[in-house]
Scaffold this motif. Structure first.
Motif, PDB file in Angstrom:
ATOM      1  N   PRO A 251       0.830  -1.214   0.000  1.00  0.00           N
ATOM      2  CA  PRO A 251       0.000   0.000   0.000  1.00  0.00           C
ATOM      3  C   PRO A 251       0.864   1.263   0.000  1.00  0.00           C
ATOM      4  O   PRO A 251       2.002   1.256   0.471  1.00  0.00           O
ATOM      5  N   VAL A 252       0.293   2.343  -0.517  1.00  0.00           N
ATOM      6  CA  VAL A 252       1.026   3.599  -0.661  1.00  0.00           C
ATOM      7  C   VAL A 252       0.312   4.708   0.084  1.00  0.00           C
ATOM      8  O   VAL A 252      -0.920   4.804   0.047  1.00  0.00           O
ATOM      9  N   VAL A 253       1.097   5.540   0.760  1.00  0.00           N
ATOM     10  CA  VAL A 253       0.578   6.775   1.336  1.00  0.00           C
ATOM     11  C   VAL A 253       1.218   7.938   0.591  1.00  0.00           C
ATOM     12  O   VAL A 253       2.445   8.093   0.605  1.00  0.00           O
ATOM     13  N   ILE A 254       0.386   8.726  -0.081  1.00  0.00           N
ATOM     14  CA  ILE A 254       0.860   9.929  -0.761  1.00  0.00           C
ATOM     15  C   ILE A 254       0.819  11.091   0.220  1.00  0.00           C
ATOM     16  O   ILE A 254      -0.148  11.242   0.976  1.00  0.00           O
ATOM     17  N   ILE A 255       1.850  11.903   0.215  1.00  0.00           N
ATOM     18  CA  ILE A 255       1.944  13.055   1.110  1.00  0.00           C
ATOM     19  C   ILE A 255       1.994  14.325   0.264  1.00  0.00           C
ATOM     20  O   ILE A 255       2.899  14.496  -0.559  1.00  0.00           O
ATOM     21  N   TYR A 256       1.029  15.213   0.481  1.00  0.00           N
ATOM     22  CA  TYR A 256       1.008  16.492  -0.214  1.00  0.00           C
ATOM     23  C   TYR A 256       1.573  17.563   0.726  1.00  0.00           C
ATOM     24  O   TYR A 256       1.094  17.734   1.851  1.00  0.00           O
ATOM     25  N   PRO A 257       2.593  18.298   0.284  1.00  0.00           N
ATOM     26  CA  PRO A 257       3.331  19.211   1.176  1.00  0.00           C
ATOM     27  C   PRO A 257       2.537  20.457   1.565  1.00  0.00           C
ATOM     28  O   PRO A 257       1.517  20.803   0.973  1.00  0.00           O
ATOM     29  N   ASP A 258       3.069  21.134   2.580  1.00  0.00           N
ATOM     30  CA  ASP A 258       2.527  22.441   2.941  1.00  0.00           C
ATOM     31  C   ASP A 258       3.101  23.493   1.990  1.00  0.00           C
ATOM     32  O   ASP A 258       3.685  23.159   0.962  1.00  0.00           O
ATOM     33  N   TRP A 259       2.961  24.736   2.354  1.00  0.00           N
ATOM     34  CA  TRP A 259       3.180  25.802   1.363  1.00  0.00           C
ATOM     35  C   TRP A 259       4.624  26.075   0.986  1.00  0.00           C
ATOM     36  O   TRP A 259       4.872  26.859   0.061  1.00  0.00           O
ATOM     37  N   ASP A 260       5.583  25.471   1.632  1.00  0.00           N
ATOM     38  CA  ASP A 260       6.958  25.643   1.154  1.00  0.00           C
ATOM     39  C   ASP A 260       7.400  24.472   0.281  1.00  0.00           C
ATOM     40  O   ASP A 260       8.577  24.359  -0.079  1.00  0.00           O
ATOM     41  N   GLY A 261       6.466  23.639  -0.106  1.00  0.00           N
ATOM     42  CA  GLY A 261       6.779  22.538  -0.996  1.00  0.00           C
ATOM     43  C   GLY A 261       7.495  21.396  -0.303  1.00  0.00           C
ATOM     44  O   GLY A 261       7.402  21.219   0.915  1.00  0.00           O
ATOM     45  N   ILE A 262       8.218  20.612  -1.062  1.00  0.00           N
ATOM     46  CA  ILE A 262       8.888  19.423  -0.523  1.00  0.00           C
ATOM     47  C   ILE A 262      10.100  19.842   0.295  1.00  0.00           C
ATOM     48  O   ILE A 262      10.957  20.594  -0.162  1.00  0.00           O
ATOM     49  N   SER A 263      10.163  19.344   1.531  1.00  0.00           N
ATOM     50  CA  SER A 263      11.299  19.617   2.413  1.00  0.00           C
ATOM     51  C   SER A 263      11.583  18.367   3.233  1.00  0.00           C
ATOM     52  O   SER A 263      10.975  17.308   3.028  1.00  0.00           O
ATOM     53  N   ASN A 264      12.504  18.483   4.189  1.00  0.00           N
ATOM     54  CA  ASN A 264      12.831  17.335   5.034  1.00  0.00           C
ATOM     55  C   ASN A 264      11.627  16.839   5.825  1.00  0.00           C
ATOM     56  O   ASN A 264      11.566  15.666   6.187  1.00  0.00           O
ATOM     57  N   TYR A 265      10.663  17.747   6.105  1.00  0.00           N
ATOM     58  CA  TYR A 265       9.494  17.335   6.871  1.00  0.00           C
ATOM     59  C   TYR A 265       8.707  16.255   6.138  1.00  0.00           C
ATOM     60  O   TYR A 265       8.398  15.202   6.694  1.00  0.00           O
TER      61      TYR A 265
END
Length: 312
Positions: free
Chosen positions: A65-79
């Motif tokens: 199974p896959v969990v897709i993560i959509y970032p907050d407003w600074d886009g893709i980061s270490n978080y």
């Protein structure tokens, strides 16, 4: 870093601006690094060239199974990469979606004003945002590591509101079983609403003191879920403001002039709630008797260690 997302659009003089950072936060490694396989994934939405982040564990084999993560407003980061690696350590595949495109240098170094300029075209136009969200879902379904009919999407802040837009795109969401929005913004949409008959499960995880979530918007969101007759949940954590899952944020101490901050209790509780939801949605545990069934075969991570993950 200042990651208060849409709140800073409204609260330009946020006290958080005083401690804004330009470097990415170094998250703890809560997994055996030798077991995590990570890579970038190139994909596209029309002319926009996108680059996602994929992580999975070699401790298990075959599609999962896959969990897709959509970032907050600074886009893709270490978080977001940290969260993807956590899902990987639990036996899932974690995929961080790219919303802004490869043309944007993403992360905490983006000034708040630039983040607003990048985010608002998506937030203000669901017909523009939804195809970008769907591009990640469609890409995940092409990956050999993915179980194409077992996909769940989560998002944080801007991405938290985004997963609701993704859910509203049903039935054009093959393989998607549900979504969860963390400190989401916004709850409601100016575009088409959730369609009746949708089988998706929809969850919101919010802080009761989040100044960006008004009572009217909560009522409207719940009414939308009820009208569509979907399975939904609204988790409202007390003494909690915006951005409560961001470990790099100062712990919120109750100051009403501070719009966001970390809350360990809400972070832990919402994470455990999500883990239970995933086990059920992916049918990895016998949900006919949740009190006696064993944990799912995939979710083998039994505990986490780290500075803020284990303390206030």
């Amino acid at each position: 870093m200042d990651r208060s997302c849409f709140l800073v659009v409204m609260l330009v003089l946020s006290p958080l601006a005083a401690w804004a950072q330009t470097s990415d936060f170094e998250y703890p490694t809560l997994w055996d690094p030798s077991t995590i396989v990570s890579s970038s994934v190139d994909y596209a939405d029309g002319d926009a060239k996108l680059k996602g982040y994929l992580a999975y564990s070699n401790a298990t084999s075959g599609p999962r199974p896959v969990v897709i993560i959509y970032p907050d407003w600074d886009g893709i980061s270490n978080y977001e990469r940290f969260r993807a690696n956590l899902f990987a350590s639990m036996g899932y595949a974690g995929f961080v979606a790219d919303v802004y495109s490869q043309a944007v240098q993403q992360g905490p170094s983006i000034p708040a004003a630039n983040r607003s300029a990048l985010m608002m075209p998506f937030r203000s136009n669901s017909s523009y945002y939804r195809p970008r969200l769907l591009a990640a879902l469609n890409t995940v379904r092409t990956l050999d590591i993915a179980q194409k009919d077992k996909i769940f999407a989560i998002g944080y802040c801007f991405g938290g509101g985004g997963v609701f837009e993704l859910a509203r795109a049903w039935p054009n969401t093959p393989g998607l079983l549900g979504v969860g929005g963390y400190h989401p913004g916004p709850l409601v949409s100016a575009g088409p609403k959730m369609q009746a008959g949708s089988p998706l499960r929809v969850y919101a995880f919010s802080g009761a003191e989040d100044p960006g979530i008004t009572g009217d918007s909560v009522v409207a969101w719940k009414d939308e879920m009820r009208a569509a007759n979907v399975t939904w949940g609204y988790y409202n954590y007390g003494a909690t403001v915006h951005g409560f899952t961001l470990l790099e944020s100062p712990v919120w101490t109750g100051n009403k002039n501070v719009s966001n901050g970390y809350n360990a209790a809400a972070d832990h509780a919402s994470w455990w709630a999500l883990r239970g939801i995933l086990l059920e949605v992916f049918q990895l545990t016998n949900t006919s008797n949740a009190y006696t069934s064993a944990g799912g075969a995939y979710d083998y991570q039994t505990g986490m260690a780290g500075t803020k993950l284990m303390s206030a």
